[in-house]
Scaffold this motif. Structure first.
Motif, PDB file in Angstrom:
ATOM      1  N   ALA A  21       0.821  -1.211   0.000  1.00  6.45           N
ATOM      2  CA  ALA A  21       0.000   0.000   0.000  1.00  6.45           C
ATOM      3  C   ALA A  21       0.854   1.259   0.000  1.00  6.45           C
ATOM      4  O   ALA A  21       0.415   2.311  -0.493  1.00  6.45           O
ATOM      5  N   TRP A  22       2.068   1.162   0.559  1.00  7.54           N
ATOM      6  CA  TRP A  22       2.932   2.348   0.625  1.00  7.54           C
ATOM      7  C   TRP A  22       4.054   2.341  -0.401  1.00  7.54           C
ATOM      8  O   TRP A  22       4.872   3.249  -0.423  1.00  7.54           O
ATOM      9  N   GLY A  23       4.160   1.303  -1.195  1.00  8.26           N
ATOM     10  CA  GLY A  23       5.252   1.239  -2.165  1.00  8.26           C
ATOM     11  C   GLY A  23       5.510  -0.185  -2.592  1.00  8.26           C
ATOM     12  O   GLY A  23       4.616  -0.863  -3.094  1.00  8.26           O
ATOM     13  N   ARG A  24       6.731  -0.653  -2.391  1.00  7.48           N
ATOM     14  CA  ARG A  24       7.069  -2.027  -2.745  1.00  7.48           C
ATOM     15  C   ARG A  24       8.008  -2.615  -1.705  1.00  7.48           C
ATOM     16  O   ARG A  24       8.916  -1.935  -1.210  1.00  7.48           O
ATOM     17  N   VAL A  25       7.770  -3.908  -1.385  1.00 12.82           N
ATOM     18  CA  VAL A  25       8.626  -4.651  -0.457  1.00 12.82           C
ATOM     19  C   VAL A  25       9.536  -5.558  -1.270  1.00 12.82           C
ATOM     20  O   VAL A  25       9.064  -6.325  -2.125  1.00 12.82           O
ATOM     21  N   LEU A  26      10.834  -5.460  -1.006  1.00  8.87           N
ATOM     22  CA  LEU A  26      11.830  -6.254  -1.726  1.00  8.87           C
ATOM     23  C   LEU A  26      12.743  -6.943  -0.718  1.00  8.87           C
ATOM     24  O   LEU A  26      13.038  -6.398   0.350  1.00  8.87           O
ATOM     25  N   GLY A  27      13.186  -8.149  -1.066  1.00 11.01           N
ATOM     26  CA  GLY A  27      14.032  -8.911  -0.169  1.00 11.01           C
ATOM     27  C   GLY A  27      15.491  -8.854  -0.569  1.00 11.01           C
ATOM     28  O   GLY A  27      15.837  -8.688  -1.748  1.00 11.01           O
ATOM     29  N   ARG A  44      14.002  -7.664   4.530  1.00 12.95           N
ATOM     30  CA  ARG A  44      13.135  -7.007   3.555  1.00 12.95           C
ATOM     31  C   ARG A  44      13.214  -5.500   3.730  1.00 12.95           C
ATOM     32  O   ARG A  44      13.317  -5.005   4.852  1.00 12.95           O
ATOM     33  N   LEU A  45      13.134  -4.800   2.622  1.00 14.95           N
ATOM     34  CA  LEU A  45      13.062  -3.346   2.618  1.00 14.95           C
ATOM     35  C   LEU A  45      11.715  -2.919   2.056  1.00 14.95           C
ATOM     36  O   LEU A  45      11.219  -3.514   1.099  1.00 14.95           O
ATOM     37  N   LEU A  46      11.142  -1.878   2.646  1.00 19.59           N
ATOM     38  CA  LEU A  46       9.935  -1.266   2.102  1.00 19.59           C
ATOM     39  C   LEU A  46      10.336   0.068   1.487  1.00 19.59           C
ATOM     40  O   LEU A  46      10.755   0.993   2.199  1.00 19.59           O
ATOM     41  N   VAL A  47      10.257   0.163   0.173  1.00 16.81           N
ATOM     42  CA  VAL A  47      10.595   1.393  -0.538  1.00 16.81           C
ATOM     43  C   VAL A  47       9.316   2.194  -0.728  1.00 16.81           C
ATOM     44  O   VAL A  47       8.408   1.779  -1.457  1.00 16.81           O
TER      45      VAL A  47
END
Length: 440
Positions: free
Chosen positions: A258-264, A304-307
């Motif tokens: 919902a706020w962007g993209r989650v990447l591992g 994980r990062l939330l961008v």
């Protein structure tokens, strides 16, 4: 505290503290410099600066820790002073080294400005000078959303949401500000290892109770235990533990959010060039023109990062994880040799090989360069632990558990996995083959 002078020959050294930026830790590939961003969030410009720092002053590798910190590897004694000047100039590290010694705070990454998690963190950061001197590895998790996320993450005290909606005779009101509107239950202050916590009626009351409990921890002999979970003293009567935390929520899934993209990050690490490419793409740069938050990065303890604001449909650079089905998500691996001076085996190459061969069919897997098990303290279905240049296999245990097979080379491990490919039952076949392989 472990007596290092009397440790068995070949046993790893337990340093008893975590690296920082002002207090880096020597490792096999140089100094390990850890950056702890306030509120677990970096602006786009700070993330770009950290990538530049990793390449200019270190090896170019950036790691995401299980406490949601970022660390740079391969920093030399000669380059460290310049690195610190750079980090301070870009607001990544406080100019006063004493600031780094303060109690670490871990926030659930779904916090929003003004919500209970953010309000508790803001108030606690303003009161850190009121805390006693604490053991180096202690920390606090602030996880006050409707569904707590950090229950399995290392922390000594937790501020969470209660499963119940009332106070059940808990503390009287101690502050005039009420809970934020989204609250479904009281806030709890819960000691790690306890099933229940003490309800409070506001973020201000939660902070006051936490400070009082931290002083109690020290006064009751907690320094000797080192961590709250190991502290045998009963909780004080003025902090009655009467309510359970709310049901746990789900870790943010990889992909669009919902706020962007989650990447591992594969095995919790990535080259700085890959992370830079993530936030300098044309689509992110274009979107950032209309909002300062676009390209900001929130850190998590789950690799994980939330961008924030990552455009829907925009491509991500190769080298990052984008699917929950990626088998590397089930793998825990420390850096191993030569990155860690205490590891007797390399881990990352074998971890990648096993991820491809097992394809998630062995359940949870942990590769540890030594018995300390820094990457994962919990038991896993399969664990490979380095010892004197070879691997021990533990089934259903931790890195320091009792092995069912010892003296395995990388080739032994791969051969045993390959022989077992016909059995696709989750973990069973792998455990069986190992147990009938080279026995202890």
């Amino acid at each position: 505290m472990t007596n290092q002078a009397n440790r068995p020959a070949g046993a790893p050294r337990i340093k008893g503290w975590c690296p920082g930026a002002w207090r880096p830790m020597a490792s096999g590939d140089g100094l390990l410099v850890r950056v702890r961003p306030p509120l677990g969030r970096l602006t786009r410009h700070q993330m770009l600066a950290l990538c530049e720092a990793a390449e200019t002053f270190g090896s170019g590798l950036i790691e995401l820790t299980n406490r949601a910190n970022l660390q740079l590897r391969g920093v030399s004694d000669a380059s460290w002073p310049g690195l610190m000047t750079f980090l301070v100039e870009h607001g990544l590290v406080a100019a006063d080294p004493q600031e780094e010694r303060r109690l670490p705070l871990l926030l659930a990454p779904d916090w929003q400005p003004g919500d209970a998690t953010h309000e508790v963190a803001r108030r606690l950061e303003a009161r850190l000078d009121a805390l006693p001197a604490l053991p180096a590895k202690m920390g606090v998790a602030i996880d006050a959303g409707a569904a707590p996320l950090l229950g399995e993450v290392s922390a000594d005290f937790r501020i969470e949401r209660s499963l119940e909606g009332g106070l059940e005779g808990g503390l009287p009101a101690r502050a005039s500000d009420a809970l934020p509107a989204q609250s479904s239950g009281a806030l709890l202050v819960r000691a790690d290892g306890r099933e229940k916590g003490t309800p409070v009626d506001s973020p201000a009351a939660a902070v006051e109770l936490l400070i009082r409990l931290l002083h109690w921890f020290v006064d009751s002999g907690g320094i000797d235990a080192g961590r709250m979970r190991r502290h045998p003293a009963p909780l004080p009567p003025w902090a009655p533990a009467t309510q359970r935390p709310a049901a746990a929520g789900c870790v943010p899934a990889l992909g669009q959010h919902a706020w962007g993209r989650v990447l591992g990050l594969p095995f919790g690490r990535a080259p700085a060039a890959t992370l830079r490419a993530l936030i300098v793409s044309e689509s992110v740069v274009a979107a950032s023109a209309s909002s300062d938050s676009v390209g900001a990065v929130r850190l998590t303890p789950w690799r994980r990062l939330l961008v924030e604001g990552f455009p829907v449909g925009a491509s991500s650079p190769s080298g990052l994880l984008e699917s929950e089905s990626d088998p590397r998500l089930a793998m825990q691996a420390c850096p191993g040799a030569p990155y860690c001076e205490q590891a007797s085996v390399a881990t990352l190459g074998l971890a990648q090989e096993l991820a491809e061969r097992l394809n998630g069919q062995a359940g949870s897997v942990h590769l540890s360069g030594c018995v300390k098990g820094c990457a994962c303290q919990a038991p896993t279905d399969l664990c490979l632990t380095g010892r004197e240049g070879r691997f021990d296999l533990i089934v259903g245990g931790r890195a320091d558990g009792t092995p069912v097979a010892t003296g395995l080379t990388e080739s032994d491990v791969i051969a045993l996995i390959s022989r077992d490919r016909e059995d696709e039952r989750r973990g069973q076949g792998v455990a069986r083959v190992f147990c009938h392989g080279r026995q202890k």
